[in-house]
Design a protein around this motif. Sequence first.
Motif, PDB file in Angstrom:
ATOM      1  N   ILE A 122       0.681  -1.452   0.205  1.00  0.00           N
ATOM      2  CA  ILE A 122       0.143  -0.099   0.352  1.00  0.00           C
ATOM      3  C   ILE A 122       0.802   1.169   0.008  1.00  0.00           C
ATOM      4  O   ILE A 122       0.563   2.864  -0.594  1.00  0.00           O
ATOM      5  CB  ILE A 122      -0.873  -0.373   1.343  1.00  0.00           C
ATOM      6  CG1 ILE A 122      -2.280  -1.370   1.155  1.00  0.00           C
ATOM      7  CG2 ILE A 122      -1.667   0.654   1.402  1.00  0.00           C
ATOM      8  CD1 ILE A 122      -2.733  -1.392   2.030  1.00  0.00           C
ATOM      9  N   LEU A 123       1.949   1.267   0.880  1.00  0.00           N
ATOM     10  CA  LEU A 123       2.983   2.564   0.924  1.00  0.00           C
ATOM     11  C   LEU A 123       3.236   2.468  -0.642  1.00  0.00           C
ATOM     12  O   LEU A 123       3.439   3.468  -0.558  1.00  0.00           O
ATOM     13  CB  LEU A 123       3.783   2.173   1.939  1.00  0.00           C
ATOM     14  CG  LEU A 123       3.603   2.435   3.144  1.00  0.00           C
ATOM     15  CD1 LEU A 123       4.647   2.352   4.051  1.00  0.00           C
ATOM     16  CD2 LEU A 123       3.371   3.859   3.564  1.00  0.00           C
ATOM     17  N   ARG A 124       3.716   1.778  -1.363  1.00  0.00           N
ATOM     18  CA  ARG A 124       4.290   1.845  -2.439  1.00  0.00           C
ATOM     19  C   ARG A 124       3.139   2.160  -3.463  1.00  0.00           C
ATOM     20  O   ARG A 124       3.701   2.981  -4.286  1.00  0.00           O
ATOM     21  CB  ARG A 124       4.969  -0.192  -2.838  1.00  0.00           C
ATOM     22  CG  ARG A 124       6.057  -0.075  -3.393  1.00  0.00           C
ATOM     23  CD  ARG A 124       6.442  -1.404  -3.646  1.00  0.00           C
ATOM     24  NE  ARG A 124       6.052  -2.478  -4.068  1.00  0.00           N
ATOM     25  CZ  ARG A 124       6.158  -3.181  -2.803  1.00  0.00           C
ATOM     26  NH1 ARG A 124       7.628  -3.795  -1.786  1.00  0.00           N
ATOM     27  NH2 ARG A 124       5.967  -4.699  -3.075  1.00  0.00           N
ATOM     28  N   ALA A 125       2.057   1.551  -3.520  1.00  0.00           N
ATOM     29  CA  ALA A 125       1.578   2.880  -4.155  1.00  0.00           C
ATOM     30  C   ALA A 125       0.598   4.032  -4.227  1.00  0.00           C
ATOM     31  O   ALA A 125       0.707   4.794  -5.215  1.00  0.00           O
ATOM     32  CB  ALA A 125      -0.293   1.385  -4.072  1.00  0.00           C
ATOM     33  N   LEU A 126       0.400   4.373  -2.423  1.00  0.00           N
ATOM     34  CA  LEU A 126       0.801   5.378  -1.652  1.00  0.00           C
ATOM     35  C   LEU A 126       2.013   6.395  -2.666  1.00  0.00           C
ATOM     36  O   LEU A 126       1.806   7.683  -2.954  1.00  0.00           O
ATOM     37  CB  LEU A 126       1.127   5.961  -0.924  1.00  0.00           C
ATOM     38  CG  LEU A 126      -0.579   5.110   0.020  1.00  0.00           C
ATOM     39  CD1 LEU A 126      -0.271   5.887   1.613  1.00  0.00           C
ATOM     40  CD2 LEU A 126      -2.206   6.370  -0.286  1.00  0.00           C
ATOM     41  N   ALA A 127       2.938   5.632  -2.793  1.00  0.00           N
ATOM     42  CA  ALA A 127       4.104   6.600  -4.012  1.00  0.00           C
ATOM     43  C   ALA A 127       3.599   6.904  -4.983  1.00  0.00           C
ATOM     44  O   ALA A 127       4.276   8.049  -5.599  1.00  0.00           O
ATOM     45  CB  ALA A 127       5.424   5.950  -3.055  1.00  0.00           C
ATOM     46  N   SER A 128       3.339   6.654  -5.492  1.00  0.00           N
ATOM     47  CA  SER A 128       2.855   6.783  -7.326  1.00  0.00           C
ATOM     48  C   SER A 128       1.974   7.691  -7.266  1.00  0.00           C
ATOM     49  O   SER A 128       1.535   7.856  -8.298  1.00  0.00           O
ATOM     50  CB  SER A 128       2.344   5.460  -7.583  1.00  0.00           C
ATOM     51  OG  SER A 128       1.348   5.814  -7.591  1.00  0.00           O
ATOM     52  N   GLY A 129       1.184   8.582  -6.317  1.00  0.00           N
ATOM     53  CA  GLY A 129       0.940   9.704  -6.253  1.00  0.00           C
ATOM     54  C   GLY A 129      -0.963   9.812  -5.703  1.00  0.00           C
ATOM     55  O   GLY A 129      -1.038   8.559  -5.262  1.00  0.00           O
ATOM     56  N   PRO A 130      -1.599  10.312  -5.719  1.00  0.00           N
ATOM     57  CA  PRO A 130      -2.422  10.306  -5.500  1.00  0.00           C
ATOM     58  C   PRO A 130      -4.585   8.858  -5.671  1.00  0.00           C
ATOM     59  O   PRO A 130      -4.079   8.911  -7.048  1.00  0.00           O
ATOM     60  CB  PRO A 130      -3.841  11.488  -5.453  1.00  0.00           C
ATOM     61  CG  PRO A 130      -2.715  12.707  -6.440  1.00  0.00           C
ATOM     62  CD  PRO A 130      -1.253  11.135  -6.647  1.00  0.00           C
ATOM     63  N   VAL A 131      -4.193   7.745  -4.286  1.00  0.00           N
ATOM     64  CA  VAL A 131      -5.061   6.684  -5.384  1.00  0.00           C
ATOM     65  C   VAL A 131      -6.006   6.760  -3.848  1.00  0.00           C
ATOM     66  O   VAL A 131      -5.985   6.933  -3.263  1.00  0.00           O
ATOM     67  CB  VAL A 131      -3.924   5.737  -4.933  1.00  0.00           C
ATOM     68  CG1 VAL A 131      -3.098   5.612  -6.763  1.00  0.00           C
ATOM     69  CG2 VAL A 131      -3.436   5.794  -4.099  1.00  0.00           C
TER      70      VAL A 131
END
Length: 260
Positions: A203-212
Amino acid sequence: MDLVALSAFNPSPLTGAGNNTYLIPGPEPLLVDAGVGDPRHLDAVAAALDGVPLARVVVTHNHSDHASGAAAVAARWPGVTLLKMPWPARDRVAWTPLAEGDELAAGDVRLRVVWTPGHAPDHVCLFEPAGRVLFGGDLLVQNDTVVIPASHGGSLTQYLASLERVRALAPSRVLPAHGPAIDDVVALIERYVEHRRQRERQILRALASGPVTPADIVARVYVGLNPALEPFARESVLAHLVKLEEEGRAIRNEDGKWTC
Ligand SMILES: [Zn+2]
């Protein structure tokens, strides 16, 4: 401790084969979880009581598969005391409030109330210290994980703290409300904690890619998910996001998207 496991006769995709309830017969018989009021369950409780009136029912938390049978139980055994943690419930029955650390007579033993919020804010386990047996409610399920319904009072932060509390009690056996008894308790708790750590990293990796949104994260992290389970996955992701927010590691934006 004498113990009779009794099915609540409510099989479904969410409850599996149906909820387990547990009767401790003898003097002052106590039933752990009320089931859903199915007559076959009530008859099985009556048969196991062998004429002794039921003294107490403890409901591990106020989800319907555990608590909704309380009215039917009280109708069958009018002298019974119904106990649960104080939590608002639209109910036809009068509950006696439980508190952390309460001790309850049950057959030949005494059970201690252990408040274990996370799956639900009012979730309790009951611990029998002599045999180190824990009635686990929905805290642990063998071969599965537990849903943390973040939009309905679930808290991953509280749930992880509750797992640590139970680990510290060192139960030799956990009797859950769903599925078989759990004998390797510490190993299962460690698998749960590791599973949450892995999920958090994703989830932290997904957050780092931008607003989700939570749904974006589900699509990215839960590859090949059965669409029927998507709402539960979203709740689980939201539970992680709220935990990260509490720790200052994620930010909820006004548009419902999340960033780090
Ligand atoms: Zn539940």
